[in-house]
Design an enzyme around this catalytic site. Structure first.
Site, PDB file in Angstrom:
ATOM      1  N   ARG A   1       0.833  -1.211   0.000  1.00 50.53           N
ATOM      2  CA  ARG A   1       0.000   0.000   0.000  1.00 50.53           C
ATOM      3  C   ARG A   1       0.865   1.257   0.000  1.00 50.53           C
ATOM      4  NH1 ARG A   1       0.620  -1.487   5.169  1.00 50.53           N
ATOM      5  NH2 ARG A   1       0.544   0.033   6.863  1.00 50.53           N
TER       6      ARG A   1
ATOM      7  N   HIS B   1      24.403   5.922  24.361  1.00 50.45           N
ATOM      8  CA  HIS B   1      25.461   5.146  25.023  1.00 50.45           C
ATOM      9  C   HIS B   1      24.967   3.701  25.221  1.00 50.45           C
ATOM     10  CE1 HIS B   1      29.233   5.305  27.394  1.00 50.45           C
ATOM     11  NE2 HIS B   1      28.769   4.130  27.737  1.00 50.45           N
TER      12      HIS B   1
ATOM     13  N   HIS C   1      14.480 -17.460  27.244  1.00 50.77           N
ATOM     14  CA  HIS C   1      14.452 -16.955  25.867  1.00 50.77           C
ATOM     15  C   HIS C   1      14.540 -15.439  25.868  1.00 50.77           C
ATOM     16  CE1 HIS C   1      10.209 -17.058  27.179  1.00 50.77           C
ATOM     17  NE2 HIS C   1      10.036 -16.014  26.387  1.00 50.77           N
TER      18      HIS C   1
ATOM     19  N   SER D   1      16.826   6.832  25.932  1.00 52.17           N
ATOM     20  CA  SER D   1      17.065   8.228  26.271  1.00 52.17           C
ATOM     21  C   SER D   1      18.481   8.644  25.912  1.00 52.17           C
ATOM     22  CB  SER D   1      16.831   8.421  27.771  1.00 52.17           C
ATOM     23  OG  SER D   1      17.669   7.557  28.503  1.00 52.17           O
TER      24      SER D   1
ATOM     25  N   HIS E   1      23.681   0.700  26.706  1.00 55.14           N
ATOM     26  CA  HIS E   1      23.214   0.417  28.069  1.00 55.14           C
ATOM     27  C   HIS E   1      21.883  -0.318  28.035  1.00 55.14           C
ATOM     28  CE1 HIS E   1      20.788   3.927  27.020  1.00 55.14           C
ATOM     29  NE2 HIS E   1      19.942   3.550  27.955  1.00 55.14           N
TER      30      HIS E   1
ATOM     31  N   GLU F   1       2.969 -16.033  29.895  1.00 57.84           N
ATOM     32  CA  GLU F   1       3.831 -17.082  29.327  1.00 57.84           C
ATOM     33  C   GLU F   1       3.960 -18.246  30.304  1.00 57.84           C
ATOM     34  OE1 GLU F   1       7.628 -15.669  28.035  1.00 57.84           O
ATOM     35  OE2 GLU F   1       6.805 -14.493  26.376  1.00 57.84           O
TER      36      GLU F   1
ATOM     37  N   GLY G   1      12.475   4.922  22.209  1.00 56.25           N
ATOM     38  CA  GLY G   1      12.390   5.642  23.473  1.00 56.25           C
ATOM     39  C   GLY G   1      13.654   5.579  24.308  1.00 56.25           C
TER      40      GLY G   1
ATOM     41  N   CYS H   1      27.450  13.207  27.819  1.00 56.74           N
ATOM     42  CA  CYS H   1      26.704  11.958  28.038  1.00 56.74           C
ATOM     43  C   CYS H   1      26.656  11.621  29.523  1.00 56.74           C
ATOM     44  CB  CYS H   1      27.364  10.824  27.256  1.00 56.74           C
ATOM     45  SG  CYS H   1      26.681   9.205  27.650  1.00 56.74           S
TER      46      CYS H   1
ATOM     47  N   ASN I   1      16.385  -0.911  25.615  1.00 57.75           N
ATOM     48  CA  ASN I   1      15.719  -0.099  24.599  1.00 57.75           C
ATOM     49  C   ASN I   1      16.825   0.461  23.733  1.00 57.75           C
ATOM     50  OD1 ASN I   1      13.089  -0.326  25.657  1.00 57.75           O
ATOM     51  ND2 ASN I   1      13.576   1.248  27.184  1.00 57.75           N
TER      52      ASN I   1
ATOM     53  N   HIS J   1      31.289   5.162  24.064  1.00 57.86           N
ATOM     54  CA  HIS J   1      29.994   5.774  23.734  1.00 57.86           C
ATOM     55  C   HIS J   1      29.478   5.353  22.349  1.00 57.86           C
ATOM     56  CE1 HIS J   1      27.024   9.061  24.144  1.00 57.86           C
ATOM     57  NE2 HIS J   1      27.209   9.278  22.859  1.00 57.86           N
TER      58      HIS J   1
ATOM     59  N   ASN K   1      19.026   3.255  39.117  1.00 58.52           N
ATOM     60  CA  ASN K   1      18.434   4.280  38.261  1.00 58.52           C
ATOM     61  C   ASN K   1      18.111   5.521  39.091  1.00 58.52           C
ATOM     62  OD1 ASN K   1      16.609   5.761  36.506  1.00 58.52           O
ATOM     63  ND2 ASN K   1      16.358   3.852  35.357  1.00 58.52           N
ATOM     64  N   ASP K   2      18.606   6.681  38.647  1.00 55.31           N
ATOM     65  CA  ASP K   2      18.376   7.930  39.380  1.00 55.31           C
ATOM     66  C   ASP K   2      16.908   8.358  39.311  1.00 55.31           C
ATOM     67  OD1 ASP K   2      21.175   8.283  40.037  1.00 55.31           O
ATOM     68  OD2 ASP K   2      21.491   8.813  37.930  1.00 55.31           O
TER      69      ASP K   2
ATOM     70  N   HIS L   1      13.282 -11.941  23.616  1.00 52.92           N
ATOM     71  CA  HIS L   1      12.436 -11.371  22.562  1.00 52.92           C
ATOM     72  C   HIS L   1      13.119 -10.124  22.027  1.00 52.92           C
ATOM     73  CE1 HIS L   1       8.826 -13.745  23.590  1.00 52.92           C
ATOM     74  NE2 HIS L   1       9.133 -13.526  24.855  1.00 52.92           N
TER      75      HIS L   1
ATOM     76  N   GLN M   1      18.536  -1.805  30.936  1.00 58.96           N
ATOM     77  CA  GLN M   1      17.906  -1.580  32.234  1.00 58.96           C
ATOM     78  C   GLN M   1      17.510  -2.904  32.866  1.00 58.96           C
ATOM     79  OE1 GLN M   1      15.063   1.533  32.909  1.00 58.96           O
ATOM     80  NE2 GLN M   1      15.184   2.208  30.792  1.00 58.96           N
TER      81      GLN M   1
ATOM     82  N   CYS N   1      28.764   8.193  30.066  1.00 59.52           N
ATOM     83  CA  CYS N   1      30.177   8.036  29.748  1.00 59.52           C
ATOM     84  C   CYS N   1      31.012   8.080  31.038  1.00 59.52           C
ATOM     85  CB  CYS N   1      30.635   9.145  28.798  1.00 59.52           C
ATOM     86  SG  CYS N   1      30.480   8.714  27.046  1.00 59.52           S
TER      87      CYS N   1
ATOM     88  N   GLN O   1      -1.624  -7.295  14.277  1.00 62.29           N
ATOM     89  CA  GLN O   1      -1.670  -7.625  12.847  1.00 62.29           C
ATOM     90  C   GLN O   1      -0.287  -7.381  12.284  1.00 62.29           C
ATOM     91  OE1 GLN O   1      -1.448  -4.981  10.406  1.00 62.29           O
ATOM     92  NE2 GLN O   1      -1.768  -6.286   8.633  1.00 62.29           N
TER      93      GLN O   1
END
Ligand code: H2U
Ligand code: ZN
Length: 347
Positions: free
Chosen positions: A29, A165, A297, A162, A167, A183, A160, A50, A154, A114, A75-76, A299, A169, A53, A324
């Protein structure tokens, strides 16, 4: 693949016990929608701005030491706290339920450089990340109130992240979150009904068919699963039954490092870009039970569909009805499988 699978059909995801609608030719399409900026590679090895860094000051004011391999910190801006109180809601209506959710959030810098990504890191350095993940899973999971440890990355602004560098989480929670819980229930039911492990059986089936295989090594098989939702989604399964990182032998850890590099390299090579994704591990909860049903596993959930700049949106029918996809998992797997195993920037 049978011809009939070239027409719209739905496929079953036995891990989540959900269906996905497959519409093979829909990418034909016209597209006049959003075109995102392609994410290239930085050649900046140290960025004084950064937060991650070595030797810099983080957004929260804490100093990051001049680390030389991996570096892990709380995490701050943690989404969870170890000491959240029980919500006091005497005589609250049944439809307005709340529960305490204690936890911890950690950030793991994969490498001081970095400019690197998992795809471009040395396997020996990725192995250090695997070791760090294992110790975090063990350490966080040992707290009596932590029942689940979610390790994830991520990658890329489109997902998303941030910061470019390298890294990831880690979120450790008092309750098992909904996806791994779903699962787990499917894995348990399969084991009760068949006396075997769903993902051991599935990995064997995929290794035999080969149509959805992307790459593999002695320890792991990466496929675009039969039920993939995201265009180039992959599922990386341990070939042997491993409940969690704690079951891994030395060779398994190296094999995990290798398969992560293989998969991310193919992703980058697909559109010759730094390929965005969310990646994470699903493994046994840390609630003190044996969890024989669990099968380690990973993903990979990448948003890109037709180029480095056009992503798939989960909107409309996907949000209101069911997921979909536009190209078949077999087509996606074939494209990834046929790409060079060497990163395009290193060729
Ligand atoms: P993401 O790129 O996936 O958002 O992960 C980075 C995390 O790092 C994010 O959760 C944290 C953010 O809260 N962070 C700090 O803790 N300190 C900082 O100085 C910058 C970012
Ligand atoms: Zn940096």
């Amino acid at each position: 693949m049978s011809e009939s699978l070239q027409f719209p059909h739905r496929r079953y995801n036995p891990l989540l016990r959900q269906w996905v609608l497959v519409s093979p030719h829909r990418t034909d399409r016209p597209w006049q929608g959003e075109v995102n900026k392609s994410s290239g590679f930085s050649d900046v090895h140290y960025d004084p701005q950064c937060y991650l860094c070595p030797g810099n000051t983080r957004a929260g004011g804490h100093g990051t030491p001049k680390y030389e391999s991996v570096y892990i910190f709380d995490n701050d801006y943690a989404a969870l706290l170890p000491d959240s109180p029980e919500p006091s809601r005497d005589s609250a209506p049944e439809l307005l339920r709340a529960e305490r959710e204690r936890g911890r959030c950690r950030v793991l810098c994969f490498h001081p450089d970095h400019s690197l990504t998992l795809a471009r890191m040395d396997p020996a350095d990725i192995r250090k990340v695997v070791d760090a993940w294992t110790e975090e899973y063990r350490g966080l999971g040992a707290a009596p109130y932590i029942r689940h440890v979610q390790i994830f990355e991520n990658r890329g602004a489109m997902m998303g992240a941030s910061n470019p560098h390298p890294h990831g989480q880690i979120w450790a929670t008092e309750h098992v979150p909904d996806e791994p819980q779903a699962e787990m229930e499917a894995l348990e039911e399969y084991r009760r009904a068949k006396g075997s492990c769903l993902l051991c059986d599935y990995a064997r089936l995929e290794a035999g068919e080969a149509a959805r295989t992307v790459c593999e090594n002695d320890g792991f098989l990466a496929v675009v699963p039969w039920w993939a939702v995201w265009p180039f989604e992959t599922l990386v399964m341990a070939k042997q039954h491993r409940r969690s990182l704690l079951d891994f032998a030395d060779a398994d850890r190296n094999a995990l490092a290798d398969i992560l590099k293989q998969v991310t390299t193919r992703y980058d090579n697909l559109f010759e870009t730094s390929f965005p994704y969310t990646m994470g591990f699903h493994q046994a909860p840390t609630d003190g039970e044996a969890h024989e049903e669990w099968h380690f596993h990973a993903h990979f959930l990448p948003p890109l569909l037709r180029s480095a700049t056009v992503r798939k949106y989960m909107v409309g029918f996907e949000l209101l009805g069911m997921p979909q996809r536009d190209i078949t998992p077999e087509t996606a797997a074939e494209r990834l499988r046929n790409l060079p195993a060497v990163h395009f920037t290193l060729r």
